[in-house]
Design a protein around this motif. Structure first.
Motif, mmCIF file in Angstrom:
data_model
loop_
_atom_site.group_PDB
_atom_site.id
_atom_site.type_symbol
_atom_site.label_atom_id
_atom_site.label_comp_id
_atom_site.label_asym_id
_atom_site.label_seq_id
_atom_site.Cartn_x
_atom_site.Cartn_y
_atom_site.Cartn_z
ATOM 1 N N ASP A 1 0.605 -1.104 0.045
ATOM 2 C CA ASP A 1 0.211 -0.160 -0.230
ATOM 3 C C ASP A 1 1.036 1.076 -0.079
ATOM 4 O O ASP A 1 2.111 1.200 0.713
ATOM 5 N N CYS A 2 0.314 2.463 -0.844
ATOM 6 C CA CYS A 2 1.399 3.248 -0.678
ATOM 7 C C CYS A 2 0.531 4.410 -0.978
ATOM 8 O O CYS A 2 -0.808 4.079 -2.037
ATOM 9 N N THR A 3 0.643 5.831 -1.064
ATOM 10 C CA THR A 3 0.213 7.032 -1.439
ATOM 11 C C THR A 3 0.321 7.711 -3.178
ATOM 12 O O THR A 3 -0.105 8.452 -3.812
ATOM 13 N N TRP A 4 2.023 7.353 -3.603
ATOM 14 C CA TRP A 4 1.699 7.155 -5.326
ATOM 15 C C TRP A 4 3.345 6.260 -5.725
ATOM 16 O O TRP A 4 4.088 5.431 -4.604
ATOM 17 N N PHE A 5 3.094 5.600 -6.942
ATOM 18 C CA PHE A 5 4.233 4.783 -7.075
ATOM 19 C C PHE A 5 4.773 5.133 -8.584
ATOM 20 O O PHE A 5 3.716 5.740 -9.580
ATOM 21 N N ARG A 6 5.614 4.379 -8.257
ATOM 22 C CA ARG A 6 5.737 3.953 -10.197
ATOM 23 C C ARG A 6 6.904 3.389 -10.706
ATOM 24 O O ARG A 6 7.690 3.333 -10.282
ATOM 25 N N LEU A 7 6.757 3.103 -12.220
ATOM 26 C CA LEU A 7 6.711 1.654 -12.716
ATOM 27 C C LEU A 7 7.773 1.311 -13.757
ATOM 28 O O LEU A 7 6.981 1.875 -14.792
ATOM 29 N N THR A 8 9.431 1.269 -13.435
ATOM 30 C CA THR A 8 10.345 1.591 -14.634
ATOM 31 C C THR A 8 10.456 0.415 -14.988
ATOM 32 O O THR A 8 11.176 -0.892 -14.089
ATOM 33 N N VAL A 9 10.307 0.113 -16.310
ATOM 34 C CA VAL A 9 10.664 -1.477 -16.948
ATOM 35 C C VAL A 9 11.551 -1.013 -17.720
ATOM 36 O O VAL A 9 12.486 -0.221 -18.457
ATOM 37 N N LEU A 10 12.604 -1.786 -17.518
ATOM 38 C CA LEU A 10 13.913 -1.574 -18.031
ATOM 39 C C LEU A 10 14.899 -2.879 -18.862
ATOM 40 O O LEU A 10 14.760 -3.630 -17.977
ATOM 41 N N ARG A 11 15.284 -2.647 -20.272
ATOM 42 C CA ARG A 11 15.691 -4.268 -20.978
ATOM 43 C C ARG A 11 17.268 -3.915 -21.129
ATOM 44 O O ARG A 11 17.908 -2.931 -21.833
ATOM 45 N N THR A 12 17.485 -4.503 -21.127
ATOM 46 C CA THR A 12 19.109 -4.690 -21.048
ATOM 47 C C THR A 12 19.082 -5.869 -21.928
ATOM 48 O O THR A 12 19.573 -7.443 -21.685
ATOM 49 N N PRO A 13 19.969 -4.787 -23.285
ATOM 50 C CA PRO A 13 19.936 -5.794 -24.400
ATOM 51 C C PRO A 13 21.037 -7.219 -24.551
ATOM 52 O O PRO A 13 22.227 -6.656 -23.936
ATOM 53 N N SER A 14 21.569 -8.207 -25.039
ATOM 54 C CA SER A 14 22.325 -8.631 -24.600
ATOM 55 C C SER A 14 23.442 -8.321 -25.693
ATOM 56 O O SER A 14 25.036 -9.186 -25.680
ATOM 57 N N ARG A 15 23.446 -7.187 -26.187
ATOM 58 C CA ARG A 15 24.498 -7.055 -26.882
ATOM 59 C C ARG A 15 25.945 -5.776 -25.865
ATOM 60 O O ARG A 15 26.425 -5.460 -26.347
ATOM 61 N N ALA A 16 24.549 -4.837 -24.863
ATOM 62 C CA ALA A 16 24.989 -4.050 -24.147
ATOM 63 C C ALA A 16 26.248 -4.712 -23.221
ATOM 64 O O ALA A 16 27.032 -6.100 -23.056
ATOM 65 N N THR A 17 27.383 -3.420 -23.602
ATOM 66 C CA THR A 17 28.367 -4.112 -23.158
ATOM 67 C C THR A 17 28.832 -3.735 -21.171
ATOM 68 O O THR A 17 29.645 -3.531 -20.716
ATOM 69 N N ALA A 18 27.827 -2.981 -21.105
ATOM 70 C CA ALA A 18 27.656 -1.788 -19.656
ATOM 71 C C ALA A 18 26.781 -2.441 -18.445
ATOM 72 O O ALA A 18 25.279 -2.470 -20.104
ATOM 73 N N ASP A 19 26.048 -1.964 -18.111
ATOM 74 C CA ASP A 19 24.934 -2.085 -17.064
ATOM 75 C C ASP A 19 24.283 -0.948 -17.368
ATOM 76 O O ASP A 19 22.779 -0.822 -17.768
ATOM 77 N N SER A 20 25.008 0.192 -17.617
ATOM 78 C CA SER A 20 24.551 1.259 -17.785
ATOM 79 C C SER A 20 23.539 1.724 -18.837
ATOM 80 O O SER A 20 22.190 2.369 -20.042
ATOM 81 N N ASP A 21 23.761 0.569 -20.294
ATOM 82 C CA ASP A 21 23.511 0.003 -21.842
ATOM 83 C C ASP A 21 21.617 -0.552 -21.440
ATOM 84 O O ASP A 21 21.906 -1.702 -21.513
ATOM 85 N N HIS A 22 20.984 0.041 -21.441
ATOM 86 C CA HIS A 22 19.419 0.024 -21.565
ATOM 87 C C HIS A 22 18.361 0.762 -22.034
ATOM 88 O O HIS A 22 18.494 1.792 -22.380
ATOM 89 N N ASP A 23 17.731 0.157 -22.567
ATOM 90 C CA ASP A 23 16.218 0.549 -22.791
ATOM 91 C C ASP A 23 15.406 0.312 -22.081
ATOM 92 O O ASP A 23 14.796 -0.332 -21.039
ATOM 93 N N VAL A 24 14.216 1.946 -21.572
ATOM 94 C CA VAL A 24 13.138 2.275 -21.098
ATOM 95 C C VAL A 24 11.825 1.461 -22.284
ATOM 96 O O VAL A 24 11.563 2.277 -22.630
ATOM 97 N N LEU A 25 11.703 0.460 -21.057
ATOM 98 C CA LEU A 25 10.405 -0.013 -22.159
ATOM 99 C C LEU A 25 8.892 0.997 -21.941
ATOM 100 O O LEU A 25 8.220 0.350 -22.673
ATOM 101 N N LEU A 26 8.687 0.930 -20.338
ATOM 102 C CA LEU A 26 8.014 1.177 -19.824
ATOM 103 C C LEU A 26 7.875 2.153 -18.534
ATOM 104 O O LEU A 26 8.731 1.342 -17.626
ATOM 105 N N GLU A 27 7.241 2.843 -18.402
ATOM 106 C CA GLU A 27 7.332 3.676 -17.104
ATOM 107 C C GLU A 27 5.663 4.269 -17.163
ATOM 108 O O GLU A 27 5.306 4.692 -18.119
ATOM 109 N N ILE A 28 5.423 3.332 -15.852
ATOM 110 C CA ILE A 28 3.946 3.839 -15.453
ATOM 111 C C ILE A 28 4.400 4.549 -13.869
ATOM 112 O O ILE A 28 4.815 3.845 -13.488
ATOM 113 N N GLU A 29 2.767 5.655 -13.960
ATOM 114 C CA GLU A 29 2.686 6.374 -12.656
ATOM 115 C C GLU A 29 1.201 6.012 -11.879
ATOM 116 O O GLU A 29 0.576 5.723 -12.579
ATOM 117 N N SER A 30 1.058 5.708 -10.807
ATOM 118 C CA SER A 30 0.064 6.635 -9.982
ATOM 119 C C SER A 30 -0.465 7.984 -10.979
ATOM 120 O O SER A 30 -0.099 8.538 -11.573
#
Length: 244
Positions: A72-101
């Motif tokens: 239970d909360c007053t507000w939330f944000r959900l972010t879905v990230l995909r790190t491609p198999s070709r990525a060379t670092a954890d910072s290499d990702h795509d934002v697939l979805l972002e959902i907020e209250s």
């Protein structure tokens, strides 16, 4: 001997430079402390530059259920990230979805409810306010698990075999005492244009004490580094000067 003196001189110079960094950090705390002392606490219903204590509360949309943790909360944000198999670092990702209250988070005091710009709660871009104080949010991060039903199946169908999926949930619990500074407009609490912006758990007194302790610590470390650097660099410089 010359090599030893050169190394000592370089280390001393680095220590003196490091003391300057701590002085700059201390100046930032001094500025924040000066602003906090000048800005007197105001009721939650005040408009303009404000500083007040309040409590996190449900917004117009009512209680929220965080989709990843189920809390239970007053507000939330959900972010879905995909790190491609070709990525060379954890910072290499795509934002697939972002959902907020559906509505902004809210803080309340004495019957006044003030919506809060989500940028103060969970910054998501480089130009969002930078805050060194603790945040009022709780973050849950999981990887490689079946995502909650809120994530569309079409997103999962586009993933490759070795792609990694990461879900980050940021939520604001209810009834958390907070101290806030910023700019209240008709829409709610927003970042200050030129002044200090803070939204942190606790009280004004606690925030002042934190900055005071930080200043004392920074002053002690800066002085120690400067003196140690001076002790190393000065004799080395005297010994090396005839050779230059």
């Amino acid at each position: 001997m010359m090599a030893v003196a050169t190394v000592a001189f370089c280390i001393g110079g680095l220590l003196i430079a490091a003391s300057g960094i701590f002085v700059l950090l201390m100046l930032s705390d001094l500025r924040a402390l000066w602003i906090l002392r000048r800005r007197r606490p105001a009721p939650a219903g005040a408009v303009g530059p404000v500083a007040f204590e309040a409590t996190t509360e449900y917004g117009p949309a009512g209680p929220q259920t965080a989709p990843l943790s189920g809390e239970d909360c007053t507000w939330f944000r959900l972010t879905v990230l995909r790190t491609p198999s070709r990525a060379t670092a954890d910072s290499d990702h795509d934002v697939l979805l972002e959902i907020e209250s559906p509505t902004w988070p809210v803080i309340a005091d004495r019957g006044h409810h003030v919506p809060v710009d989500p940028r103060l709660v969970a910054p998501g871009a480089l130009h969002d306010p930078i805050q060194t104080e603790p945040r009022i949010t709780i973050t849950t991060t999981v990887e490689q698990v079946p995502p909650p039903p809120i994530v569309p199946a079409s997103i999962l169908n586009d993933m490759r075999k070795n792609d990694r999926l990461r879900l980050i949930e940021v939520r604001v619990p209810r009834a958390v005492p907070v101290f806030a500074t910023g700019r209240v407009t008709a829409r709610g609490l927003r970042p200050s244009r030129l002044g200090l912006t803070i939204l942190t758990p606790g009280t004004r007194a606690g925030t002042l004490a934190t900055h005071q302790n930080s200043i004392r610590t920074g002053r002690t470390i800066a002085a120690a580094l400067f003196l140690l650097g001076l002790l190393l660099a000065t004799p080395s410089a005297v010994w090396l000067s005839p050779l230059l």
